[in-house]
Design a protein around this motif. Structure first.
Motif, PDB file in Angstrom:
ATOM      1  N   THR A  41     -30.386  25.161  19.398  1.00 12.47           N
ATOM      2  CA  THR A  41     -29.043  24.806  18.942  1.00 12.47           C
ATOM      3  C   THR A  41     -28.652  25.660  17.746  1.00 12.47           C
ATOM      4  OG1 THR A  41     -29.366  22.524  19.653  1.00 12.47           O
ATOM      5  CG2 THR A  41     -27.591  22.918  18.087  1.00 12.47           C
ATOM      6  N   VAL A  42     -27.432  26.191  17.768  1.00 12.82           N
ATOM      7  CA  VAL A  42     -26.893  26.999  16.675  1.00 12.82           C
ATOM      8  C   VAL A  42     -25.539  26.431  16.260  1.00 12.82           C
ATOM      9  CG1 VAL A  42     -26.026  29.281  16.018  1.00 12.82           C
ATOM     10  CG2 VAL A  42     -28.054  29.094  17.463  1.00 12.82           C
ATOM     11  N   SER A  43     -25.367  26.205  14.961  1.00 14.31           N
ATOM     12  CA  SER A  43     -24.072  25.760  14.433  1.00 14.31           C
ATOM     13  C   SER A  43     -23.597  26.756  13.377  1.00 14.31           C
ATOM     14  CB  SER A  43     -24.187  24.367  13.812  1.00 14.31           C
ATOM     15  OG  SER A  43     -24.436  23.405  14.815  1.00 14.31           O
ATOM     16  N   LEU A  44     -22.319  27.085  13.422  1.00 11.62           N
ATOM     17  CA  LEU A  44     -21.694  28.010  12.473  1.00 11.62           C
ATOM     18  C   LEU A  44     -20.657  27.224  11.683  1.00 11.62           C
ATOM     19  CD1 LEU A  44     -21.076  30.955  14.960  1.00 11.62           C
ATOM     20  CD2 LEU A  44     -23.102  30.513  13.555  1.00 11.62           C
ATOM     21  N   ILE A  45     -20.882  27.139  10.372  1.00 12.31           N
ATOM     22  CA  ILE A  45     -20.037  26.293   9.530  1.00 12.31           C
ATOM     23  C   ILE A  45     -19.433  27.132   8.407  1.00 12.31           C
ATOM     24  CG2 ILE A  45     -20.020  24.252   8.051  1.00 12.31           C
ATOM     25  CD1 ILE A  45     -22.635  23.440   9.693  1.00 12.31           C
ATOM     26  N   PRO A  46     -18.115  27.286   8.366  1.00 11.31           N
ATOM     27  CA  PRO A  46     -17.499  28.050   7.278  1.00 11.31           C
ATOM     28  C   PRO A  46     -17.692  27.332   5.948  1.00 11.31           C
ATOM     29  CG  PRO A  46     -15.807  27.088   8.679  1.00 11.31           C
ATOM     30  CD  PRO A  46     -17.126  26.754   9.292  1.00 11.31           C
ATOM     31  N   ILE A  47     -17.966  28.090   4.900  1.00 13.08           N
ATOM     32  CA  ILE A  47     -18.247  27.512   3.590  1.00 13.08           C
ATOM     33  C   ILE A  47     -17.000  27.441   2.729  1.00 13.08           C
ATOM     34  CG2 ILE A  47     -19.571  27.790   1.462  1.00 13.08           C
ATOM     35  CD1 ILE A  47     -21.367  27.096   3.609  1.00 13.08           C
ATOM     36  N   SER A  48     -16.010  28.070   2.831  1.00  9.84           N
ATOM     37  CA  SER A  48     -14.823  27.827   2.010  1.00  9.84           C
ATOM     38  C   SER A  48     -13.648  28.481   2.709  1.00  9.84           C
ATOM     39  CB  SER A  48     -14.977  28.356   0.577  1.00  9.84           C
ATOM     40  OG  SER A  48     -15.218  29.727   0.577  1.00  9.84           O
ATOM     41  N   GLY A  49     -12.666  27.704   2.955  1.00 12.38           N
ATOM     42  CA  GLY A  49     -11.486  28.257   3.624  1.00 12.38           C
ATOM     43  C   GLY A  49     -11.788  28.623   5.065  1.00 12.38           C
ATOM     44  N   VAL A  63     -11.743  32.841  14.521  1.00 13.22           N
ATOM     45  CA  VAL A  63     -11.536  32.260  13.193  1.00 13.22           C
ATOM     46  C   VAL A  63     -12.101  30.845  13.201  1.00 13.22           C
ATOM     47  CG1 VAL A  63      -9.820  31.502  11.503  1.00 13.22           C
ATOM     48  CG2 VAL A  63      -9.448  33.619  12.789  1.00 13.22           C
ATOM     49  N   LEU A  64     -12.970  30.551  12.218  1.00 10.67           N
ATOM     50  CA  LEU A  64     -13.491  29.205  12.034  1.00 10.67           C
ATOM     51  C   LEU A  64     -12.942  28.670  10.727  1.00 10.67           C
ATOM     52  CD1 LEU A  64     -17.223  29.702  13.090  1.00 10.67           C
ATOM     53  CD2 LEU A  64     -15.367  28.727  14.436  1.00 10.67           C
ATOM     54  N   LYS A  65     -12.334  27.494  10.775  1.00  9.82           N
ATOM     55  CA  LYS A  65     -11.730  26.897   9.584  1.00  9.82           C
ATOM     56  C   LYS A  65     -12.626  25.798   9.032  1.00  9.82           C
ATOM     57  CE  LYS A  65      -7.068  27.906  11.083  1.00  9.82           C
ATOM     58  NZ  LYS A  65      -5.721  27.410  11.292  1.00  9.82           N
ATOM     59  N   LEU A  66     -12.631  25.663   7.719  1.00  8.11           N
ATOM     60  CA  LEU A  66     -13.388  24.617   7.048  1.00  8.11           C
ATOM     61  C   LEU A  66     -12.991  23.258   7.625  1.00  8.11           C
ATOM     62  CD1 LEU A  66     -15.378  23.962   4.766  1.00  8.11           C
ATOM     63  CD2 LEU A  66     -13.437  23.770   3.235  1.00  8.11           C
ATOM     64  N   GLY A  67     -13.967  22.469   8.065  1.00 10.60           N
ATOM     65  CA  GLY A  67     -13.701  21.158   8.640  1.00 10.60           C
ATOM     66  C   GLY A  67     -13.584  21.152  10.157  1.00 10.60           C
ATOM     67  N   SER A  68     -13.469  22.318  10.768  1.00  8.61           N
ATOM     68  CA  SER A  68     -13.361  22.401  12.218  1.00  8.61           C
ATOM     69  C   SER A  68     -14.733  22.220  12.860  1.00  8.61           C
ATOM     70  CB  SER A  68     -12.796  23.772  12.620  1.00  8.61           C
ATOM     71  OG  SER A  68     -12.908  23.965  14.018  1.00  8.61           O
TER      72      SER A  68
END
Length: 95
Positions: free
Chosen positions: A33-41, A59-64
């Motif tokens: 399993t791989v998760s990509l989480i934006p850290i700011s903005g 584009v990955l948005k914070l909270g998405s």
């Protein structure tokens, strides 16, 4: 941010930071399993290879949840980022 690579490893779990302008290469196994989480903005220009749900200049948005719980389809996966900061989480054990 510094250009020093940062990785945290605990058993079957690994966390790495990916900065804009860089690529992360991971070795694991199909089914990990791989998760990509934006850290700011926003994390812009996200491109992945070796994952079930590929992104190409995304584009990955914070909270998405768009980048959460993806799956490796081979023994290697790559995550490239043009701009921003991503926390990438790899869980190598089978679910």
């Amino acid at each position: 941010f510094s250009s020093t690579p940062i990785r945290l490893i605990d058993g079957d779990q690994e966390i790495a930071l990916v900065r804009g302008g860089s690529t992360l290469r991971w070795r694991g196994h199909a089914g990990a399993t791989v998760s990509l989480i934006p850290i700011s903005g926003e994390a812009r220009g996200v491109t992945t290879h070796g994952l079930e749900y590929a992104l190409s200049d995304g584009v990955l948005k914070l909270g998405s949840t768009l980048g959460v719980s993806n799956v490796m389809v081979s023994e290697e996966a790559n995550v490239s980022l043009k701009d921003g900061l991503l926390m990438c989480v790899l869980i190598k054990r089978d679910a």
